[in-house]
Scaffold this motif. Structure first.
Motif, PDB file in Angstrom:
ATOM      1  N   SER A  35      -6.406   2.779   1.883  1.00 23.20           N
ATOM      2  CA  SER A  35      -5.664   1.896   0.973  1.00 23.20           C
ATOM      3  C   SER A  35      -5.539   0.484   1.531  1.00 23.20           C
ATOM      4  O   SER A  35      -5.694  -0.500   0.803  1.00 23.20           O
ATOM      5  CB  SER A  35      -4.283   2.474   0.683  1.00 23.20           C
ATOM      6  OG  SER A  35      -4.374   3.706   0.007  1.00 23.20           O
ATOM      7  N   THR A  36      -5.273   0.364   2.822  1.00 26.11           N
ATOM      8  CA  THR A  36      -5.103  -0.979   3.385  1.00 26.11           C
ATOM      9  C   THR A  36      -6.406  -1.777   3.304  1.00 26.11           C
ATOM     10  O   THR A  36      -6.378  -2.983   3.023  1.00 26.11           O
ATOM     11  CB  THR A  36      -4.636  -0.890   4.848  1.00 26.11           C
ATOM     12  OG1 THR A  36      -5.550  -0.077   5.604  1.00 26.11           O
ATOM     13  CG2 THR A  36      -3.257  -0.273   4.943  1.00 26.11           C
ATOM     14  N   ARG A  37      -7.523  -1.115   3.513  1.00 31.01           N
ATOM     15  CA  ARG A  37      -8.806  -1.815   3.419  1.00 31.01           C
ATOM     16  C   ARG A  37      -9.057  -2.292   1.984  1.00 31.01           C
ATOM     17  O   ARG A  37      -9.506  -3.415   1.749  1.00 31.01           O
ATOM     18  CB  ARG A  37      -9.943  -0.889   3.879  1.00 31.01           C
ATOM     19  CG  ARG A  37     -11.303  -1.587   3.898  1.00 31.01           C
ATOM     20  CD  ARG A  37     -12.402  -0.700   4.438  1.00 31.01           C
ATOM     21  NE  ARG A  37     -12.753   0.360   3.499  1.00 31.01           N
ATOM     22  CZ  ARG A  37     -12.486   1.647   3.676  1.00 31.01           C
ATOM     23  NH1 ARG A  37     -11.833   2.040   4.754  1.00 31.01           N
ATOM     24  NH2 ARG A  37     -12.864   2.539   2.784  1.00 31.01           N
ATOM     25  N   ARG A  38      -8.717  -1.439   1.021  1.00 27.93           N
ATOM     26  CA  ARG A  38      -8.921  -1.820  -0.379  1.00 27.93           C
ATOM     27  C   ARG A  38      -7.940  -2.898  -0.829  1.00 27.93           C
ATOM     28  O   ARG A  38      -8.281  -3.748  -1.659  1.00 27.93           O
ATOM     29  CB  ARG A  38      -8.813  -0.580  -1.276  1.00 27.93           C
ATOM     30  CG  ARG A  38      -9.945   0.398  -1.027  1.00 27.93           C
ATOM     31  CD  ARG A  38     -10.036   1.443  -2.115  1.00 27.93           C
ATOM     32  NE  ARG A  38     -11.230   2.259  -1.944  1.00 27.93           N
ATOM     33  CZ  ARG A  38     -11.617   3.195  -2.800  1.00 27.93           C
ATOM     34  NH1 ARG A  38     -10.890   3.431  -3.887  1.00 27.93           N
ATOM     35  NH2 ARG A  38     -12.718   3.886  -2.594  1.00 27.93           N
ATOM     36  N   VAL A  39      -6.735  -2.862  -0.281  1.00 24.63           N
ATOM     37  CA  VAL A  39      -5.782  -3.935  -0.584  1.00 24.63           C
ATOM     38  C   VAL A  39      -6.335  -5.272  -0.100  1.00 24.63           C
ATOM     39  O   VAL A  39      -6.248  -6.296  -0.794  1.00 24.63           O
ATOM     40  CB  VAL A  39      -4.406  -3.638   0.042  1.00 24.63           C
ATOM     41  CG1 VAL A  39      -3.520  -4.875   0.012  1.00 24.63           C
ATOM     42  CG2 VAL A  39      -3.723  -2.490  -0.689  1.00 24.63           C
ATOM     43  N   SER A  72       0.827  -1.207   0.000  1.00 21.70           N
ATOM     44  CA  SER A  72       0.000   0.000   0.000  1.00 21.70           C
ATOM     45  C   SER A  72       0.858   1.253   0.000  1.00 21.70           C
ATOM     46  O   SER A  72       0.340   2.362  -0.100  1.00 21.70           O
ATOM     47  CB  SER A  72      -0.915   0.006   1.237  1.00 21.70           C
ATOM     48  OG  SER A  72      -0.161  -0.201   2.423  1.00 21.70           O
ATOM     49  N   ALA A  73       2.183   1.093   0.115  1.00 19.98           N
ATOM     50  CA  ALA A  73       3.067   2.250   0.278  1.00 19.98           C
ATOM     51  C   ALA A  73       4.144   2.360  -0.796  1.00 19.98           C
ATOM     52  O   ALA A  73       4.644   3.455  -1.042  1.00 19.98           O
ATOM     53  CB  ALA A  73       3.734   2.198   1.655  1.00 19.98           C
ATOM     54  N   HIS A  74       4.533   1.266  -1.430  1.00 26.18           N
ATOM     55  CA  HIS A  74       5.636   1.287  -2.372  1.00 26.18           C
ATOM     56  C   HIS A  74       5.167   1.510  -3.813  1.00 26.18           C
ATOM     57  O   HIS A  74       4.048   1.148  -4.167  1.00 26.18           O
ATOM     58  CB  HIS A  74       6.414  -0.033  -2.311  1.00 26.18           C
ATOM     59  CG  HIS A  74       7.197  -0.218  -1.053  1.00 26.18           C
ATOM     60  ND1 HIS A  74       6.633  -0.664   0.118  1.00 26.18           N
ATOM     61  CD2 HIS A  74       8.506  -0.009  -0.773  1.00 26.18           C
ATOM     62  CE1 HIS A  74       7.559  -0.732   1.065  1.00 26.18           C
ATOM     63  NE2 HIS A  74       8.702  -0.333   0.549  1.00 26.18           N
ATOM     64  N   PRO A  75       6.019   2.073  -4.651  1.00 23.82           N
ATOM     65  CA  PRO A  75       5.684   2.203  -6.070  1.00 23.82           C
ATOM     66  C   PRO A  75       5.622   0.835  -6.739  1.00 23.82           C
ATOM     67  O   PRO A  75       6.244  -0.127  -6.270  1.00 23.82           O
ATOM     68  CB  PRO A  75       6.835   3.049  -6.637  1.00 23.82           C
ATOM     69  CG  PRO A  75       7.964   2.866  -5.683  1.00 23.82           C
ATOM     70  CD  PRO A  75       7.340   2.676  -4.333  1.00 23.82           C
TER      71      PRO A  75
END
Length: 383
Positions: free
Chosen positions: A67-71, A9-12
């Motif tokens: 983002s974490t929820r969608r991941v 959720s954080a890296h390119p």
């Protein structure tokens, strides 16, 4: 075919460790690999890896809450056999996937509690409390995962006390990516730093060192500033005029920069999370066949001295940094010899192919009981 989902959720999406090294390596081994990202750039397929995007949510809180929820939602839709997590904020996602009966691997890129202790935006009074809280949660969660992949031996040793199925997969370079035989007589009077530009990475001292140079060398800072205020403050210093500022460079740009540079800089402050780190760029400089000018952190000093591939300096001393740069400019034959020593060390021991073997071995070990489970399921269905 075993299906694997790497989650971040954080890296390119083309992060070197996640995509270029791990995902592409596993795809070449015949695994069905999906990479879930949160950058808003859409879905695509590259090098045998399906990249699926859950959308970008700016800000630290937006990323951690949305983002974490969608991941997690996307991970459940993929329904992979194994999940490989790359961010601490995804640890709760991993626990949910474990409850669904999935195989889950957590990849510890950093020592999170030590990293928190070095965060400048956190009040000193909060750092210790937050670090200890995160350490306790990390211990609680990571003993439940099927395996831990650690980016350094130091992180591996920490997690072995939590989860015995821990292996270090070091972030060493791919030797073929760098031109270790770039003609030395075509080198420029230039030294380079590649990476994030922040105070704790010693960028202020590099700008001050540029002002003190006695040789005609220039310092190239390739990367983005983490804070606009820092960039504005440093741009007012006299040394700023001795810098090249190409901004963020892709892999081809980094390779070209290192091919023409005389030396590489990695003069980070001796913060807690750097003391046992293995800086990727230090090894990439070695892979490119150029000497390293590094902080005199004991671990780094030992690597550089044992391989005779550079010099170590006090990262708080711009005069010492400038003197090291001038030395290599004035003694190119020594710079060339040390560069060759570094390249040899990469070919012999600090390289990604050797680390890839450890990653593949771990996956095969985790895959074995999964295969037995499928056989049992088929027999049960036929009975």
């Amino acid at each position: 075919m075993l299906s694997i989902a790497h989650l971040t959720s954080a890296h390119p999406r083309r992060d070197t460790r996640i995509f270029v090294k791990q995902c592409m390596t596993l795809a070449r081994q015949g695994y069905k690999v999906t990479l879930v990202v949160a950058d808003g750039l859409g879905d695509e397929r590259d090098s045998g890896v399906h990249i699926t995007d859950v959308g970008h949510h700016p800000g630290r809180m937006g990323r951690m809450l949305v983002s974490t929820r969608r991941v997690l939602q996307r991970a459940r839709l993929i329904d992979a056999d194994m999940y490989h997590l790359h961010d601490p904020e995804l640890i709760p996602v991993g626990l949910r996937l474990k409850r669904l009966g999935k195989i889950v691997i957590f990849d510890a890129h950093e020592d999170l509690p030590l990293q928190i202790l070095s965060k400048p935006y956190l009040a000193p009074s909060l750092r210790g409390l937050l670090a200890s809280t995160c350490a306790a949660y990390e211990r609680h969660a990571c003993r439940r995962f099927d395996a831990i992949v650690a980016a350094t031996p130091f992180i591996r040793d920490k997690f072995l006390r939590i989860n015995p199925n821990t292996v270090d997969v070091n972030n060493y370079p791919m030797p073929a990516e760098f031109d270790g035989d770039a003609p030395w007589d075509e080198k420029q009077q230039e030294v380079c730093y590649v990476g994030s530009l922040s105070a704790m990475r010693g960028i202020g001292e590099l700008v001050s060192a540029a002002q003190l140079l006695q040789s005609p060398a220039r310092i190239t800072l390739a990367g983005r500033f983490s804070e606009v205020a820092l960039e504005n403050a440093l741009s007012a210093l006299p040394g700023w005029q001795r810098l090249n500022r190409p901004g963020h460079l892709g892999r081809d740009g980094v390779r070209a920069l290192m091919a023409r540079a005389l030396a590489g800089l990695v003069t980070l402050y001796p913060e807690p999370n750097y003391l046992e780190a293995l800086p990727v760029k230090m090894f990439e400089y070695m892979a490119a066949g150029i000497p390293v000018i590094a902080s005199d952190i004991p671990l780094w000093h030992g690597i550089i001295q044992s391989n005779q591939c550079g010099v170590c300096v006090d990262p708080f001393d711009p005069a010492a940094i400038a003197a090291a740069i001038d030395y290599f400019v004035r003694h190119p034959h020594i710079a060339r010899r040390m560069g060759r020593n570094g390249r040899r060390a990469i070919l012999e021991k600090y390289n990604w192919p050797a680390e890839a073997e450890k990653l593949i071995r771990l996956y095969r070990e985790l895959q074995a009981p999964l295969g037995n489970r499928r056989i049992a399921d088929r027999h049960g269905a036929s009975g």
